[in-house]
Design an enzyme around this catalytic site. Sequence first.
Site, PDB file in Angstrom:
ATOM      1  N   GLU A   1     -10.028  -0.417  -8.298  1.00 53.77           N
ATOM      2  CA  GLU A   1      -9.895  -0.813  -6.981  1.00 53.77           C
ATOM      3  C   GLU A   1      -8.427  -0.136  -6.632  1.00 53.77           C
ATOM      4  O   GLU A   1      -8.431   0.148  -5.394  1.00 53.77           O
ATOM      5  CB  GLU A   1     -10.006  -2.147  -7.024  1.00 53.77           C
ATOM      6  CG  GLU A   1      -9.703  -2.787  -5.061  1.00 53.77           C
ATOM      7  CD  GLU A   1      -9.837  -4.398  -5.225  1.00 53.77           C
ATOM      8  OE1 GLU A   1     -10.843  -4.754  -5.842  1.00 53.77           O
ATOM      9  OE2 GLU A   1      -9.087  -4.952  -4.588  1.00 53.77           O
TER      10      GLU A   1
ATOM     11  N   ARG B   1     -14.781  -3.790  -0.220  1.00 53.07           N
ATOM     12  CA  ARG B   1     -13.397  -3.174  -0.447  1.00 53.07           C
ATOM     13  C   ARG B   1     -13.699  -1.495  -0.012  1.00 53.07           C
ATOM     14  O   ARG B   1     -12.967  -0.880  -0.874  1.00 53.07           O
ATOM     15  CB  ARG B   1     -12.904  -3.265  -1.957  1.00 53.07           C
ATOM     16  CG  ARG B   1     -12.688  -4.506  -2.347  1.00 53.07           C
ATOM     17  CD  ARG B   1     -11.557  -5.363  -1.779  1.00 53.07           C
ATOM     18  NE  ARG B   1     -11.732  -6.605  -2.215  1.00 53.07           N
ATOM     19  CZ  ARG B   1     -12.377  -7.651  -1.481  1.00 53.07           C
ATOM     20  NH1 ARG B   1     -13.237  -7.511  -0.384  1.00 53.07           N
ATOM     21  NH2 ARG B   1     -12.555  -8.644  -2.092  1.00 53.07           N
TER      22      ARG B   1
ATOM     23  N   SER C   1      -6.297  -7.280  -8.433  1.00 46.30           N
ATOM     24  CA  SER C   1      -7.276  -6.672  -9.110  1.00 46.30           C
ATOM     25  C   SER C   1      -7.369  -5.184  -9.447  1.00 46.30           C
ATOM     26  O   SER C   1      -7.344  -4.644  -8.430  1.00 46.30           O
ATOM     27  CB  SER C   1      -8.697  -7.139  -8.533  1.00 46.30           C
ATOM     28  OG  SER C   1      -8.693  -8.530  -8.522  1.00 46.30           O
TER      29      SER C   1
HETATM   30  C1  LIG Z   1      -0.964 -10.583  -6.668  1.00 38.17           C
HETATM   31  C2  LIG Z   1      -2.021  -9.830  -5.993  1.00 38.17           C
HETATM   32  C3  LIG Z   1      -3.269 -10.448  -5.368  1.00 38.17           C
HETATM   33  C4  LIG Z   1      -4.175  -9.696  -4.613  1.00 38.17           C
HETATM   34  N1  LIG Z   1      -5.277 -10.443  -4.136  1.00 38.17           N
HETATM   35  C5  LIG Z   1      -6.226  -9.469  -3.443  1.00 38.17           C
HETATM   36  C6  LIG Z   1      -7.294 -10.203  -2.747  1.00 38.17           C
HETATM   37  O1  LIG Z   1      -7.489 -11.299  -3.105  1.00 38.17           O
HETATM   38  N2  LIG Z   1      -8.252  -9.375  -2.133  1.00 38.17           N
HETATM   39  C7  LIG Z   1      -7.951  -8.051  -2.017  1.00 38.17           C
HETATM   40  O2  LIG Z   1      -8.655  -7.410  -1.405  1.00 38.17           O
HETATM   41  N3  LIG Z   1      -6.868  -7.700  -2.493  1.00 38.17           N
HETATM   42  C8  LIG Z   1      -5.792  -7.959  -3.038  1.00 38.17           C
HETATM   43  N4  LIG Z   1      -4.982  -7.724  -3.688  1.00 38.17           N
HETATM   44  C9  LIG Z   1      -4.582  -6.167  -3.378  1.00 38.17           C
HETATM   45  C10 LIG Z   1      -3.922  -5.718  -2.363  1.00 38.17           C
HETATM   46  O3  LIG Z   1      -2.889  -6.612  -1.734  1.00 38.17           O
HETATM   47  C11 LIG Z   1      -4.549  -5.508  -1.066  1.00 38.17           C
HETATM   48  O4  LIG Z   1      -5.523  -4.325  -1.299  1.00 38.17           O
HETATM   49  C12 LIG Z   1      -3.875  -4.959   0.131  1.00 38.17           C
HETATM   50  O5  LIG Z   1      -4.711  -4.782   1.254  1.00 38.17           O
HETATM   51  C13 LIG Z   1      -2.954  -3.848   0.064  1.00 38.17           C
HETATM   52  O6  LIG Z   1      -2.402  -3.664   1.176  1.00 38.17           O
HETATM   53  P1  LIG Z   1      -0.688  -2.985   1.011  1.00 38.17           P
HETATM   54  O7  LIG Z   1       0.042  -2.957   2.480  1.00 38.17           O
HETATM   55  O8  LIG Z   1      -0.031  -3.436  -0.176  1.00 38.17           O
HETATM   56  O9  LIG Z   1      -1.434  -1.440   0.786  1.00 38.17           O
HETATM   57  P2  LIG Z   1      -0.938  -0.234  -0.163  1.00 38.17           P
HETATM   58  O10 LIG Z   1      -0.950  -0.619  -1.656  1.00 38.17           O
HETATM   59  O11 LIG Z   1       0.485  -0.030   0.277  1.00 38.17           O
HETATM   60  O12 LIG Z   1      -2.032   0.782   0.304  1.00 38.17           O
HETATM   61  C14 LIG Z   1      -3.089   0.890  -0.029  1.00 38.17           C
HETATM   62  C15 LIG Z   1      -4.097   1.848   0.497  1.00 38.17           C
HETATM   63  O13 LIG Z   1      -3.900   1.909   2.043  1.00 38.17           O
HETATM   64  C16 LIG Z   1      -3.333   2.883   2.335  1.00 38.17           C
HETATM   65  N5  LIG Z   1      -2.663   2.437   3.584  1.00 38.17           N
HETATM   66  C17 LIG Z   1      -1.502   1.441   3.606  1.00 38.17           C
HETATM   67  N6  LIG Z   1      -1.139   1.227   4.889  1.00 38.17           N
HETATM   68  C18 LIG Z   1      -1.826   2.054   5.702  1.00 38.17           C
HETATM   69  C19 LIG Z   1      -1.939   2.309   7.310  1.00 38.17           C
HETATM   70  N7  LIG Z   1      -1.406   1.622   8.074  1.00 38.17           N
HETATM   71  N8  LIG Z   1      -2.974   3.358   7.514  1.00 38.17           N
HETATM   72  C20 LIG Z   1      -3.690   3.992   6.971  1.00 38.17           C
HETATM   73  N9  LIG Z   1      -3.675   3.768   5.621  1.00 38.17           N
HETATM   74  C21 LIG Z   1      -2.859   2.832   4.986  1.00 38.17           C
HETATM   75  C22 LIG Z   1      -2.433   3.521   1.579  1.00 38.17           C
HETATM   76  O14 LIG Z   1      -2.252   5.040   1.822  1.00 38.17           O
HETATM   77  C23 LIG Z   1      -3.292   3.315   0.371  1.00 38.17           C
HETATM   78  O15 LIG Z   1      -4.319   4.329   0.000  1.00 38.17           O
HETATM   79  C24 LIG Z   1      -3.701  -8.269  -4.554  1.00 38.17           C
HETATM   80  C25 LIG Z   1      -2.755  -7.677  -5.021  1.00 38.17           C
HETATM   81  C26 LIG Z   1      -1.638  -8.346  -5.709  1.00 38.17           C
HETATM   82  C27 LIG Z   1      -0.507  -7.671  -5.971  1.00 38.17           C
END
Ligand SMILES: Cc1cc2nc3c(=O)[nH]c(=O)nc-3n(C[C@H](O)[C@H](O)[C@H](O)COP(=O)(O)OP(=O)(O)OC[C@H]3O[C@@H](n4cnc5c(N)ncnc54)[C@H](O)[C@@H]3O)c2cc1C
Length: 305
Positions: free
Chosen positions: A297, A173, A226
Amino acid sequence: MMMHEPLRFSGLRGTLARDASLAKFTSWRAGGAADTLYRPADRDDLACFLRQWPKDAPVTALGLGSNTLVRDGGVRGAVIVLHDPGAALAVADGLIYVDAGVACPKLARFAAMHGCAEAEFLAGVPGTVGGALTMNAGCYGGETWRYVARVEVLGRDGRFDVRTPGHYAIGYRSVHRRDGSAPDGIFTAAWFRFPPGDGVKARARIKELLAKRIASQPLGLPNAGSVFRNPDGDHAARLIESCGLKGHAIGGARVSEKHANFIVNPDGRASAADIEALIEHVRATVAAMTGVDLEPEVRIIGEPA
Ligand SMILES: Cc1cc2nc3c(=O)[nH]c(=O)nc-3n(C[C@H](O)[C@H](O)[C@H](O)COP(=O)(O)OP(=O)(O)OC[C@H]3O[C@@H](n4cnc5c(N)ncnc54)[C@H](O)[C@@H]3O)c2cc1C
């Protein structure tokens, strides 16, 4: 609002809003507003925005907000929302090209449809590809960067750069530059290399993994997955549960009864301050009772109210 941001932009094709609530752009459905919110039409449009955005004004990328807590006082500068249901996916030279605004489950299904194996884990990550690249998202033994051939990054100067994984130090992560600093720029696209496999088996595995999630995670309630990283050799959820914290609530935020490493916003009335206070309470309690300092995280951004 920043005093020195331009009042007018020229040539933009996306959607610009001022003082725009970010609650609906995060999976916790809580938090403050962005001074400026921009939803680019595509990657060239984003470059056009960045070239006009003052170099000293902050820019924050947001994908699906599924790993982000926005404090109640909101975010200064521009927040760029990258999730785009119309973003591109294609097969090119044995690789899968994907825009950063594509949702990970869509990439998982696309890979399965094109006879690729090992992308199934992405079906359970409810974020964008850009978010997955930033977090090195993973589960069930899979991890985003294991399959990355190259990425495209857009710098603050509005220029694109293509990089290989060797540019980054990648861990659990975590993704940094080789010097340990945070990755610069915005991920706008990636090329993935998944091994060839059986599409029917991959689709069956996606179904199976999603059923596992429904059984073990509070997916019906606003949450951000998480909250804490798993410490070496242990599980954050196990530690939190062992401290009797399941169901513990502060304001509208509650530690999930179904999965102790999830914080839920069951009635949609939690403030970001409630959620952050609960994160701190869980962290302090686990540290006091077990000696383990859990590391969040989720990313916390913006200003307190
Ligand atoms: C129900 C649920 C289950 C989940 N299960 C998992 C799992 O199994 N494994 C896991 O790893 N995570 C899990 N997550 C967490 C999450 O989905 C991941 O971390 C996911 O990768 C975040 O993507 P996002 O687009 O929503 O990022 P955001 O929350 O929008 O952003 C996260 C970070 O990334 C940055 N960011 C976003 N897009 C970009 C870009 N294009 N360029 C540069 N920086 C960027 C943002 O500034 C921020 O710092 C879960 C979340 C939920 C709600």
